[in-house]
Design an enzyme around this catalytic site. Structure first.
Site, PDB file in Angstrom:
ATOM      1  N   GLU A 125       4.266  -5.239  -2.514  1.00 51.39           N
ATOM      2  CA  GLU A 125       3.281  -5.906  -3.370  1.00 51.39           C
ATOM      3  C   GLU A 125       3.647  -5.927  -4.848  1.00 51.39           C
ATOM      4  OE1 GLU A 125       2.987  -3.024  -1.674  1.00 51.39           O
ATOM      5  OE2 GLU A 125       1.754  -1.557  -2.723  1.00 51.39           O
ATOM      6  N   HIS A 140      -3.129  -6.432  -2.092  1.00 51.17           N
ATOM      7  CA  HIS A 140      -2.782  -5.310  -2.984  1.00 51.17           C
ATOM      8  C   HIS A 140      -3.031  -5.663  -4.460  1.00 51.17           C
ATOM      9  CE1 HIS A 140      -1.175  -1.991  -0.663  1.00 51.17           C
ATOM     10  NE2 HIS A 140      -0.299  -2.741  -0.011  1.00 51.17           N
ATOM     11  N   GLU A 142      -3.272   1.608   0.991  1.00 46.82           N
ATOM     12  CA  GLU A 142      -2.905   0.892   2.217  1.00 46.82           C
ATOM     13  C   GLU A 142      -4.082   0.649   3.167  1.00 46.82           C
ATOM     14  OE1 GLU A 142      -0.299  -0.679   2.266  1.00 46.82           O
ATOM     15  OE2 GLU A 142       0.963   0.342   0.790  1.00 46.82           O
ATOM     16  N   ASP A 163       6.873   9.201   1.457  1.00 45.63           N
ATOM     17  CA  ASP A 163       6.901   8.200   2.533  1.00 45.63           C
ATOM     18  C   ASP A 163       6.116   8.669   3.755  1.00 45.63           C
ATOM     19  OD1 ASP A 163       8.544   6.797   0.874  1.00 45.63           O
ATOM     20  OD2 ASP A 163      10.322   6.848   2.172  1.00 45.63           O
ATOM     21  N   TYR A 183      -2.903   3.319   6.961  1.00 48.20           N
ATOM     22  CA  TYR A 183      -3.175   1.880   7.093  1.00 48.20           C
ATOM     23  C   TYR A 183      -4.378   1.612   7.992  1.00 48.20           C
ATOM     24  CZ  TYR A 183       1.376   0.682   5.008  1.00 48.20           C
ATOM     25  OH  TYR A 183       2.434   0.526   4.153  1.00 48.20           O
ATOM     26  N   HIS A 199      -1.758  -9.326   3.254  1.00 52.89           N
ATOM     27  CA  HIS A 199      -1.717  -7.908   2.907  1.00 52.89           C
ATOM     28  C   HIS A 199      -1.157  -7.701   1.491  1.00 52.89           C
ATOM     29  CE1 HIS A 199      -1.199  -3.559   3.951  1.00 52.89           C
ATOM     30  NE2 HIS A 199      -0.231  -3.661   3.052  1.00 52.89           N
ATOM     31  N   GLU A 200      -0.004  -8.274   1.224  1.00 46.15           N
ATOM     32  CA  GLU A 200       0.612  -8.038  -0.102  1.00 46.15           C
ATOM     33  C   GLU A 200      -0.249  -8.644  -1.209  1.00 46.15           C
ATOM     34  OE1 GLU A 200       2.567  -5.792   0.225  1.00 46.15           O
ATOM     35  OE2 GLU A 200       3.150  -6.106   2.319  1.00 46.15           O
TER      36      GLU A 200
HETATM   37  N1  BES Z   1       3.431  -1.023  -0.054  1.00 46.01           N
HETATM   38  C1  BES Z   1       3.845  -1.287   1.270  1.00 46.01           C
HETATM   39  C2  BES Z   1       5.305  -1.048   1.506  1.00 46.01           C
HETATM   40  C3  BES Z   1       5.756   0.366   1.208  1.00 46.01           C
HETATM   41  C4  BES Z   1       5.099   1.459   1.717  1.00 46.01           C
HETATM   42  C5  BES Z   1       6.861   0.575   0.425  1.00 46.01           C
HETATM   43  C6  BES Z   1       5.540   2.741   1.424  1.00 46.01           C
HETATM   44  C7  BES Z   1       7.301   1.853   0.141  1.00 46.01           C
HETATM   45  C8  BES Z   1       6.635   2.948   0.632  1.00 46.01           C
HETATM   46  C9  BES Z   1       3.486  -2.711   1.691  1.00 46.01           C
HETATM   47  O1  BES Z   1       2.342  -3.205   1.113  1.00 46.01           O
HETATM   48  C10 BES Z   1       3.227  -2.693   3.155  1.00 46.01           C
HETATM   49  O2  BES Z   1       2.319  -2.013   3.545  1.00 46.01           O
HETATM   50  N2  BES Z   1       3.980  -3.433   3.944  1.00 46.01           N
HETATM   51  C11 BES Z   1       3.782  -3.518   5.365  1.00 46.01           C
HETATM   52  C12 BES Z   1       3.021  -4.755   5.686  1.00 46.01           C
HETATM   53  C13 BES Z   1       1.876  -4.646   6.563  1.00 46.01           C
HETATM   54  C14 BES Z   1       1.281  -3.415   6.996  1.00 46.01           C
HETATM   55  C15 BES Z   1       1.091  -5.876   6.831  1.00 46.01           C
HETATM   56  C16 BES Z   1       5.156  -3.583   6.008  1.00 46.01           C
HETATM   57  O3  BES Z   1       6.150  -3.545   5.279  1.00 46.01           O
HETATM   58  O4  BES Z   1       5.247  -3.657   7.212  1.00 46.01           O
HETATM   59 ZN    ZN Z   2       0.605  -2.285   1.817  1.00 44.35          ZN
END
Ligand code: BES
Ligand code: ZN
Length: 643
Positions: A313, A341, A360, A416, A424, A337-338
């Site tokens: 995002e 954010h 999330e 992480d 989520y 989703h993005e």
């Molecule tokens: N912010 C996250 C990606 C992320 C999480 C980067 C943790 C680094 C550390 C992003 O918004 C995300 O959640 N992406 C998901 C999409 C989804 C759940 C619809 C993905 O990458 O799958």
């Molecule tokens: Zn996210």
């Protein structure tokens, strides 16, 4: 250059910060930690009371905070480094503070200057020993009236937050490519910053690149900027450092409307514009529910396939995996989703990675509301149901119960680790629960007010719960009990009060699947012509264990699942193929692993291969694929295969 030799005492302070003893994880919100929200600030002096409770930063952000970052960098593809200077403005929260502590990781610090009374002077600084997770603290002594520091530095070719692709690793094959991924704690591998979501900065940047390439950042973009190798950016809204982002490559632009467009390599630009053509409707739906989009332009960039996430995002410019471009708009919930954010996460930010669900979970909830607004309840419920299946699995597989709490335990090993289905999907389901109990007519305006009241601030779980009590629960005390709320936030697993998403479409799919499993129907006779990707995912994910090779073959023959072009469907099928030992899928799985770097798919595929005693095969593929994967993915898969 004056390099400070630290006295033993200050080294001890750094060491303490690095491995601070975890606070009790089950203090049930009674923690005294104070977030960054204005409500805790003494606005007459603009001094905030901040308790340092992010253990993944060395920064002394409770005493001194950086406020602005000004980058001036060469993007050097030959050496695979960013090289230049970072100027940092800061403010003292504690007037007695004598040093500014920044995070760095794999940075070469060449010099530090400090400005006092308009004059630049040699700065005194020190670097702590390198820690493999945290990097090195860069401590700069502050002169009495100093107002800015300037650090000359360069990044490392192995910076975890930067992936440098050779021309051969791009679709166009002619030019190299660079993209960043700062979340969660990799901004410090790009620039010296206070790398905590509790701190917000504005930023500006000048980037010099080879003239034939285009540079983009998570800042203002002029889609018509001349392509000349000199690019300037300005991000006037304060953002947490994990939202710093850069992409440089042979990238082209196409508008969707006057403030939304797509950047991509040429080969996928038109298809991406078509795939994401409904983004303006998503913005409208989001703004209708939760207030205006506050960031100016909203562009998307479709990155090379090694991008390790579905999306990221980055403000004004979401980063996306090309695996979303399925041709039928079936995976655009990731864009919803993005974009979401821009409210939950970028506007109102988790102050600490333990509270990642505030980013999330809220975003997954908003995403689903937007999908419902655009495509109707049936699709929204299918997405809820697929997610719920994933959450159940994640809860069952959790290494310890604390990792299924929304508020993650204080002894998290890596930030992480907070980004699981719990943050989520359990997070989103907590909000579904609140919505059901308070009613949309009350919950929607409440959330809108929450985003507004905390805009451009960082908040904790406790801040949210307090706000919920004050602004909603107080008016409807019978809607939920304290025990029910606690079970969601500080308790394990999926609370009994969770919504049970029921999709009629999925029930039909399940009934057909049973007929096939019972031998009453041949696979080829299953009426699947009009199934959506969601129905396919449900069909594949719910296949029972113990299918025979003949059954796998029958499905594959009827539906050509091996080698299917939809990455989600392919992933789901390969997971079943691995578990069931269905060898004919392996050559296509090999291709998939060689060409897709999206973590959500490849971590679980390698994990499943290992769990089903196919480690030798997995290692062989990984040996070839590894150099194409992002450094973040390399670290994660190294750990999976060497576990
Ligand atoms: N912010 C996250 C990606 C992320 C999480 C980067 C943790 C680094 C550390 C992003 O918004 C995300 O959640 N992406 C998901 C999409 C989804 C759940 C619809 C993905 O990458 O799958
Ligand atoms: Zn996210």
């Amino acid at each position: 250059m004056t390099r400070l030799k630290f006295a033993a005492a200050s080294l001890a302070v750094l060491a303490f910060v690095a491995c601070e003893a975890p606070k009790s994880s089950d203090n049930h919100g009674e923690s005294e930690s104070v977030s960054m929200s204005e409500s805790h600030s003494d606005s007459s002096h603009d001094v905030k009371t901040v308790v340092k409770d992010d253990k993944f930063t060395y920064a002394n952000y409770d005493k001194v905070q950086m406020t602005h970052l000004d980058l001036d960098l060469d993007v050097d593809f030959n050496r695979k480094v960013l090289d230049g200077t970072a100027k940092i403005d800061f403010k003292k929260l504690d007037s007695k503070a004598t040093e500014l502590v920044l995070d760095t990781k794999d940075l070469t610090i060449k010099s530090v200057q400090i400005r006092e009374g308009g004059e630049w002077k040699e700065g005194t600084y020190g670097l702590s020993d390198a820690d493999s997770l945290m990097g090195q603290a860069l401590t700069v002594l502050l002169l009495d009236k100093a107002d800015q520091i300037k650090i000359a530095y360069q990044t490392s070719p192995k910076a975890e937050g930067l992936q440098w692709l050779s021309p051969a690793q791009t679709a166009g094959k002619k030019h190299p490519y660079l993209f960043s991924q700062a979340q969660a704690i990799n901004a410090r591998t790009m620039a010296p910053v206070q790398d905590t979501p509790a701190v917000r900065i504005t930023y500006s940047a000048k980037l010099r690149t080879p003239p034939e390439l285009l540079a983009l950042m998570s800042a203002d973009q002029d889609p018509n900027t001349p392509r000349d190798g000199e690019y300037s950016f300005d991000m006037p809204q304060p953002i947490p450092p994990y939202l710093l982002a850069i992409a440089v490559g042979d990238i082209e632009f196409k508008a969707i409307n006057d403030h939304i467009g797509v950047y991509a390599e040429k080969y996928i630009l038109d298809a991406s514009v078509e795939e994401f053509s409904e983004t303006p409707l998503m913005e409208d739906a989001n703004a209708e529910l939760y207030g205006p989009y506050r960031w100016g332009r909203y562009d998307l960039i479709v990155l090379p396939p090694s991008f390790p996430f579905g999306g990221m995002e980055n403000p004004r410019l979401s980063f996306l995996t090309p695996t979303l471009v399925a041709g039928d708009k079936s995976l655009t919930n990731v864009v919803a989703h993005e974009l979401a954010h821009s409210w939950s996460g970028n506007l109102v930010t988790n102050a600490n990675w333990q509270d990642a669900w505030l980013n999330e979970g809220f975003t997954s909830y908003v995403e689903n509301r937007v999908m419902e607004a655009l495509y109707g309840e049936e699709r929204a419920v299918m997405e809820q149901a697929l997610d719920m299946e994933g959450l159940k699995r994640a809860v069952a597989e959790a290494k310890r119960p604390e990792l299924t709490h929304l508020k993650m335990p204080a002894d998290l090993e890596h930030p992480d680790d907070a980004f699981t289905s719990v943050a989520y999907i359990k997070g989103a389901n907590f909000l579904f629960f609140l919505e059901d109990r308070f009613g949309r007519e009350h919950f929607d305006p409440f959330l809108k007010k929450y985003f507004d009241a905390h805009a451009f601030q960082s908040v904790t779980t406790e801040d949210f719960i307090t706000y919920l009590h004050d602004e909603l629960h107080a008016d409807f005390p019978d809607a939920v009990t304290r025990a029910e709320l606690d079970a969601w936030v500080y308790g394990p697993g999926i609370p009994a009060t969770a919504r049970q998403p029921k999709s009629d479409a999925f029930e039909k799919v399940s009934a057909l699947q049973s007929n096939w499993l019972d031998g009453q129907m041949r696979a080829a006779d299953i009426p699947s012509e009009n199934w959506s990707t969601h129905e396919w995912l449900h069909f594949i994910n719910s296949l029972p264990e113990g299918l025979t090779t003949a059954q796998f073959k029958e499905l594959d023959k009827a539906f050509s699942l091996t080698g299917t072009q939809n990455a989600e469907t392919a992933f789901a099928w390969y997971m079943q193929a691995i578990r069931g030992g269905y060898k004919p899928a392996m050559p296509e799985l090999n291709k998939f692993l060689m060409s897709v770097g999206r973590g959500k798919f490849i971590y679980r595929l390698y994990g499943a291969l290992k769990a089903s005693d196919q480690t030798a095969w997995a290692n062989r593929v990984y040996k070839k694929a590894r150099k194409g994967y992002h450094p973040i993915a390399q670290r994660r898969i190294d750990a999976i295969l060497n576990d």
